[in-house]
Structure formats: C-alpha cells, structure tokens
Design a protein around this motif. Sequence first.
Motif, PDB file in Angstrom:
ATOM      1  N   ALA A 209      43.697  35.619  40.866  1.00  0.00           N
ATOM      2  CA  ALA A 209      44.034  36.685  39.926  1.00  0.00           C
ATOM      3  C   ALA A 209      42.842  37.611  39.703  1.00  0.00           C
ATOM      4  O   ALA A 209      43.005  38.832  39.593  1.00  0.00           O
ATOM      5  CB  ALA A 209      44.503  36.079  38.602  1.00  0.00           C
TER       6      ALA A 209
ATOM      7  N   ASP B  92      42.568  39.709  42.783  1.00  0.00           N
ATOM      8  CA  ASP B  92      43.817  40.378  43.172  1.00  0.00           C
ATOM      9  C   ASP B  92      44.136  40.131  44.641  1.00  0.00           C
ATOM     10  O   ASP B  92      44.597  41.015  45.360  1.00  0.00           O
ATOM     11  CB  ASP B  92      43.737  41.872  42.888  1.00  0.00           C
ATOM     12  CG  ASP B  92      45.127  42.523  42.877  1.00  0.00           C
ATOM     13  OD1 ASP B  92      46.110  41.789  42.608  1.00  0.00           O
ATOM     14  OD2 ASP B  92      45.224  43.729  43.148  1.00  0.00           O
TER      15      ASP B  92
ATOM     16  N   PRO C 147      49.310  37.468  44.047  1.00  0.00           N
ATOM     17  CA  PRO C 147      48.007  37.081  43.501  1.00  0.00           C
ATOM     18  C   PRO C 147      48.159  36.324  42.172  1.00  0.00           C
ATOM     19  O   PRO C 147      49.035  36.622  41.360  1.00  0.00           O
ATOM     20  CB  PRO C 147      47.286  38.419  43.304  1.00  0.00           C
ATOM     21  CG  PRO C 147      47.952  39.354  44.236  1.00  0.00           C
ATOM     22  CD  PRO C 147      49.385  38.922  44.298  1.00  0.00           C
TER      23      PRO C 147
END
Length: 470
Positions: free
Chosen positions: A383, A386, A294
Amino acid sequence: MAARTKSTKDRPSYRCTECGWTTAKWLGRCPECQAWGTVEEFGGAPAVRTTAAGRVSTAALPIGQVDSRQATARSTRVPELDRVLGGGLVPGAVVLLAGEPGVGKSTLLLDVAAKAASEDHRTLYVTAEESASQVRLRADRIGAIDDHLFLAAETDLSAVLGHLDAVNPSLLVLDSVQTVASPEIDGAPGGMAQVREVAGALIRASKERGMSTLLVGHVTKDGAIAGPRLLEHLVDVVLSFEGDRHARLRLVRGVKNRYGATDEVGCFELHDEGITGLTDPSGLFLTRRDEPVPGTCLTVTLEGKRPLVAEVQALTVDSQIPSPRRTTSGLETSRVSMMLAVLEQRGRISALGKRDIYSATVGGVKLTEPAADLAIALALASAAGDTPLPKNLVAIGEVGLAGEVRRVTGVQRRLAEAHRLGFRHALVPRDPGRVPSGMKVTEVADMGDALRALPRRSRSDGPREDGARR
C-alpha cells in the motif's frame, strides 16, 4: 467444656456474595474470585461433622472390564458441531454453549434439536427467555419442525424436571441456564446459588437418565461465561460461540471437552433462513479479482486444526492532522504497529509515520496469531508503494523486531490448504518441510528477502512516493 462448644457454634462466619466462598473471619478481598468488599457475615459457623462409610452404588471394577460402549457418541446430524464435540453427543453428557447476545445460539441449538429428533430419540427444547409461540416462529423460518421435537416454556426448575418425566427425551436443550430458578433456593434467577442449583439438578438428571443436555449460557461484558466458575468445572463440554453480528461467519470453539480435543473449530454461516455449516469457509475471507490490487496480501491462519485462507488489506493516505490515524479491523492494533516499526527501521520504508494507515481483514475474520505478521507487513508495504503483490501469492510467517522471519506451526497444513484453493506461490520461513507438488515456495529469512517479492516500478511510472529503498 459445654461453654466452649457453645462459643464455637455461636462464632459467626462470613461468605462472599459473588462466588459463595466461606471463611471463619472477615476479609476485605475474596481469595476465590478476587472481588473487593463482597465478604459479609451470614450466621453461625457450620458444625463440623464427619461422614461415615456407606453402601456403594456400584462395585469397583478393573478398568479393562468397564463397558465403554455407554460413552459412544451419537451424531447431531450437524457435521460442523460434531467436529467440535468429537463425533457427536455422548449419552449423559452436559454441554454448555456460551456466546454474546444475538450471535445465534438459540438458532443453532433449535436446528440441532430438530435434526437430532427421531422416533427412538425424542428431543425436549425448554425456553425460559421466550414464549413458545416465538420459538415456533423461528422454527418455521429455519425449517426446524419435527413431530418428535417437544417444546416447553418454563422458568421453574421443578417444572423442567416434570417435563423430563413426561417426555423422557434423549436430548434436552435449555435456553438458558441463567433464567431458570429453583423455588427451594433464595435469590433471583442468574444468581450464584441459583445457577449452581439449576446446573447441579440437570447434571444429576442427565447422568441418571443417560440423557444428553445442551445448556445455553450468557457471557459478561468482558466475554467470560457468566456465573460461578464452578459451572464450567461441572459440565463435560464448554463451547464458545463467536462471531461479529455484522458478519455472516460464526465460529464454535471448544474450550473444554472430556470426550475429544479442544483445538477443533466449527464454522457456520448465519443468514435469513437460519444457520448452516461451512465445510469450506475460506471463500468468505477472500475477494475475487481478475488483477491484483495494491495493499492486499493473502495468508493462511489456523483456527484450531483447521487452516483458513484469509485476506489482509491495507491503505495509506496523506494525513491532514498532526497525529496520523491508525485504524484496524480484524487485526490486533499492537501487531500492526509493530509491523509498521519493522518496515520503517528494517525495511527502509520511510514516510509511513506521517500517513494515515488503515488495515483490515475481509469477511469479519479475526487474525490474532503471529503467523499473519508477514502478510500484514507485505500488505502495508504494498500500500505504501502503490505496487501490487504478484497474483496467487500467500505469505506465512512471524516477523520479529529485528526483521527476521520466524517459523510457525502447521506450515505444511497451511501450504496444502493454499494449494487446494489454487494458490501456486508462497513466501514462508526457512525449512518449511514437505511442499505440495506444483507449488513454488520461496524461503525468506528476513524482511529484506520478503520485500523483494514486491515488483519494482518502471521509470515511466515516476518516483516512489514512499521513498522505499532496498
């Protein structure tokens, strides 16, 4: 009449101490270099003279009868430097190479001087910043020893010209032009008058002898080439040597080139044994993984005409302070902030404003072109949620404030480079043109289409922390 002439000769004139611009009256700001308080009186105004016609050195010819073979480039035997120069060094050409201290200018030119030396083409390396023994130690370390490479340590211009008569080289390397001075000119080495005189004398010697010359130049704290701007106008080629001293990658970028294009970039790797050219530098900018992670996304940037695959990484964590951190490395802070705003408003990804966000590139590469916007946005979204992006995916495109994905230049070259390195899926703006065979290309019109590349979490993984909605 005589009194009027005397008054004209006695009238004072003024000169800028920074760039040498002269005027008949005092000004608070120099119109040439825009410096304040540098215009000072220096004596009587020069008498006005006229130049009479004189004997010509060579007769003017029709342009079709001019011999162009004298401007044929000779290879330096460093392919990456030849790429930037347009094929090599032209006899009589003067090249200025500028860069920050410690970036590797002297190492590169010492390697070029050794490789270009041969029985028919002698090379003279003049160092004005180090002793001859120091340069010899570097030559031993990088393997730049040749019987036809001559070394001299001089800071006097007349001594440098004397070495030219003694050695008669085909290539002169001077390190650096700011540390050599002429005894005939007042001022310390590196001053405006001294730099102009040294550069002018070496340019005249290069043209008369048909000798190629490589000059090392310093830069100011702002990154501009030190010295008068006239120096860049006088030389034939201006090269900028760029790179982070904490990274291995070095880029030689053409700023001015009378013999070739200025959109070429040479890639080098600096290591303990010296400096070597990189024909395929994309490996420095990628992290090899078995499974996607991620917060990472790949893009293809253009350095001049050369496509390079680069990796963008992002990380978001809960902030412990009222004002969350925004840290970037290798990316423009303003563009990252724009992508965060677009994701929150157009992509409906909430909670980004309350988290610490870190974004960076791999390998020290700097991404400044808008074509990396889509990769930055997808890395931030990945990010925040995730959730990793699919493996072997590259993203290319400029993102507007309305959330639209705009076209960029060189999409076909970028896709061809990504396909050559094994990437089989790409997100690009509409109408990408010809697509490499075997590559899946998804056209996206806005951030909503692009965010669909993020896989949805299964219910067993729990709710999304970022509250993303599509």
